[in-house]
Design an enzyme around this catalytic site. Structure first.
Site, PDB file in Angstrom:
ATOM      1  N   SER A   1      -9.828   1.516   2.929  1.00 15.11           N
ATOM      2  CA  SER A   1      -8.951   2.280   2.076  1.00 15.11           C
ATOM      3  C   SER A   1      -7.883   1.451   1.363  1.00 15.11           C
ATOM      4  O   SER A   1      -7.299   1.910   0.384  1.00 15.11           O
ATOM      5  CB  SER A   1      -8.261   3.367   2.896  1.00 15.11           C
ATOM      6  OG  SER A   1      -7.386   2.792   3.843  1.00 15.11           O
TER       7      SER A   1
ATOM      8  N   LYS B   1       0.847  -1.208   0.000  1.00 16.52           N
ATOM      9  CA  LYS B   1       0.000   0.000   0.000  1.00 16.52           C
ATOM     10  C   LYS B   1       0.877   1.251   0.000  1.00 16.52           C
ATOM     11  O   LYS B   1       1.902   1.294   0.691  1.00 16.52           O
ATOM     12  CB  LYS B   1      -0.877  -0.035   1.261  1.00 16.52           C
ATOM     13  CG  LYS B   1      -1.897   1.087   1.359  1.00 16.52           C
ATOM     14  CD  LYS B   1      -2.769   0.904   2.620  1.00 16.52           C
ATOM     15  CE  LYS B   1      -3.908   1.907   2.700  1.00 16.52           C
ATOM     16  NZ  LYS B   1      -4.762   1.697   3.877  1.00 16.52           N
TER      17      LYS B   1
ATOM     18  N   SER C   1     -10.016  -0.711   7.233  1.00 16.35           N
ATOM     19  CA  SER C   1      -9.417  -0.650   5.893  1.00 16.35           C
ATOM     20  C   SER C   1      -8.659  -1.874   5.406  1.00 16.35           C
ATOM     21  O   SER C   1      -8.283  -1.928   4.236  1.00 16.35           O
ATOM     22  CB  SER C   1      -8.495   0.551   5.797  1.00 16.35           C
ATOM     23  OG  SER C   1      -9.262   1.682   5.530  1.00 16.35           O
TER      24      SER C   1
HETATM   25  N1  GLN Z   1     -13.442   3.780   6.199  1.00 18.15           N
HETATM   26  C1  GLN Z   1     -12.904   4.302   7.435  1.00 18.15           C
HETATM   27  C2  GLN Z   1     -12.574   5.764   7.289  1.00 18.15           C
HETATM   28  O1  GLN Z   1     -12.736   6.278   6.224  1.00 18.15           O
HETATM   29  C3  GLN Z   1     -11.693   3.495   7.856  1.00 18.15           C
HETATM   30  C4  GLN Z   1     -10.483   3.822   7.089  1.00 18.15           C
HETATM   31  C5  GLN Z   1      -9.284   3.066   7.545  1.00 18.15           C
HETATM   32  O2  GLN Z   1      -9.383   2.060   8.227  1.00 18.15           O
HETATM   33  N2  GLN Z   1      -8.128   3.575   7.167  1.00 18.15           N
HETATM   34  O3  GLN Z   1     -12.155   6.388   8.233  1.00 18.15           O
END
Ligand code: GLN
Length: 485
Positions: free
Chosen positions: A151, A76, A175
């Site tokens: 994400s 990532k 995420s």
């Molecule tokens: N979808 C969640 C957010 O937008 C979690 C994102 C994540 O775990 N980085 O905050």
């Protein structure tokens, strides 16, 4: 499709160790497939040329004692990689080349793996669909109309599409687990403090954790074993006894007590998710473990709590991007004007929304009502789990309240996007480990995941439960290769 890219990490390691395959064979195969994957938009940066050089060098002087001998791997784009552009999916870091390496990626290279490239993600890891990336959305290898989740959407898409044998993502509120669930792969969010945060672009520091994403539980255990380490460079890293997770993996979970929390039966949850959960309960019983109904009474407060704590920390972490120290800088009439233009042009809409919420809840008039209150509720959520773990060894829930949704379906409705993390955020707030495993398909043939939540530092236990269930579930991902060039 080359047979090589169909192999699991464990098989590839064995094949390289017993010289059936060279690192060059394996690296070439994944590069070939990655080069045909433009439509998925998984890579932000590729490092294919030097990956091949490194593979050749490995083959000239192989070290078979390493855990990831000559294994290519994309990661990532939130992990800083020395001398390789690291963007966090943002325009503001579009030209940022770190001079240092994150600890988790360093651990991976030290075990012999080779970087293939950097994978697309939501901007600063804020999102659930990989649609907030400055570099465009990622498509799911399952179906071209679907989001891969977020994400870590590029990571999920790359593993499911077999562009990399395994990868690492980060999980602040879901995420790793949510995109794993959407794409039919395995994803582990470790206990807070188990994997170093050093060199990971920060989103919400008290929640962020790196973790493995893989085709199966064993690969996930092996990669977790490599990345989990005590690191003095991260003040929240914890020095606990780490297992040989892959070696100690067992499918014997007889007698384990698994909690089924009634609060995860949320209003409007599709029947398919409820059915999947019931199937999961049956699998647990088939493995000789026992299920027990439990209550986590403060679950419904987790999402609102998260959307105060995470933006608060994000607004503070993102204050560093001012056009002076890092990345993109807009022209301004004076210093203040330059700051303002840099931040309004450099950050996308979702990131700006989070910064505004964060600064609001931290402002002097509202701090007590929002931020402080959220911290107190966070403690109550943690207490719920502590109470439950007096009776059970782990907890089983669905990973997400739905299967993957369509690209564009939720972009104009942030709240419905946020609701997708309803089952994953409590785990981050409590600092616990959680793993998502693919467990079935919905009526459209899209993957669905189940989540196993553990006690802090009990990764071995949830990996074992996942391993035992995986055998019973016998999931087959439906990858169509619609995207191959
Ligand atoms: N979808 C969640 C957010 O937008 C979690 C994102 C994540 O775990 N980085 O905050």
């Amino acid at each position: 499709m080359s047979d090589i890219t169909k192999k699991s990490l464990t098989e590839l390691v064995e094949n390289i160790k017993n010289k059936k395959l060279s690192s060059t064979d394996v690296t070439k195969a994944f590069i070939d497939r990655s080069e045909k994957s433009e439509k998925l938009n998984t890579y932000i940066t590729n490092d294919f040329t030097s990956a091949l050089d490194k593979a050749k060098k490995f083959d000239q002087k192989p070290n078979f004692n390493l855990k990831l001998p000559g294994i290519p791997m994309a990661v990532k784009d939130l992990f800083c990689t020395k001398n390789i552009k690291t963007t966090a999916g943002s325009k503001i870091l579009n030209n940022f080349v770190p001079t240092y390496e994150s600890t988790v990626t360093e651990n991976i290279w030290n075990e012999g793996a080779i970087l293939l490239g950097k994978l697309n993600c939501d901007e600063f890891a804020m999102g659930s669909s990989n649609e907030t990336s400055f570099f465009g959305n990622v498509q799911s290898p399952i179906d071209k109309n679907l989001v891969p989740g977020g994400s870590s959407g590029g990571s999920a898409s790359a593993v499911a599409g077999q562009l990399t044998p395994v990868t690492i993502g980060t999980d602040t509120g879901g995420s790793i687990r949510q995109p794993a669930s959407f794409t039919g792969i395995v994803g582990l969010k470790p206990t807070y403090g188990s994997c170093s945060r050093y060199g990971i672009v920060a989103f919400a520091s008290s929640l962020d954790q790196a973790g493995p994403m893989a085709q199966n539980v064993k690969d996930c255990a092996l990669l977790y074993e490599v990345i989990s380490s005590y690191d003095p460079k991260d003040s929240t890293s914890i020095d606990f006894k780490r297992n040989h997770y892959s070696k100690e993996l067992t499918n014997n979970i007889k007698g384990k007590k698994i909690g089924i929390p009634k609060e995860y039966r949320v209003d409007g949850m599709p029947k398919e998710i409820e059915d999947l959960w019931q199937k999961g309960i049956q699998y647990i019983k088939d493995c000789g473990a026992e299920t027990i109904d439990i209550s986590l009474p403060n679950t419904s407060y987790a999402l609102p709590t998260y959307y105060i704590v995470a933006p608060a920390e994000a607004s503070s972490n993102l204050a560093r991007y001012d056009g002076v120290k890092y990345g993109f800088r807009a022209k301004g009439e004076n210093l203040i004007d330059m700051y303002e233009k840099t931040r309004s042009e450099g950050f996308g809409a979702e990131v700006q929304r989070r910064i505004m919420i964060g600064t609001y809840v931290l402002s002097s008039g509202y701090y007590d009502a929002y931020y402080l209150k959220a911290q107190k509720v966070r403690k109550l959520i943690k207490n719920d789990f502590d109470e439950a773990y007096k009776k059970v060894d782990a907890i089983l829930t669905p990973s997400t309240p739905s299967s993957a949704f369509k690209i564009g379906e939720k972009t104009n409705d942030p709240v419905s996007m946020y609701l997708n993390d309803i089952f994953t955020v409590p785990v981050n707030l409590a600092g616990l480990p959680g793993i998502s495993i693919p467990a079935g398909h919905d009526s459209k043939g899209y993957p669905l995941g189940l989540q196993i939540i553990g006690k802090a530092f009990d990764e071995q236990n949830i990996l074992n439960i996942a391993y035992a269930m995986e055998e019973k579930i016998n999931f087959k991902n439906k990858i169509t290769d619609w995207w191959i060039k």
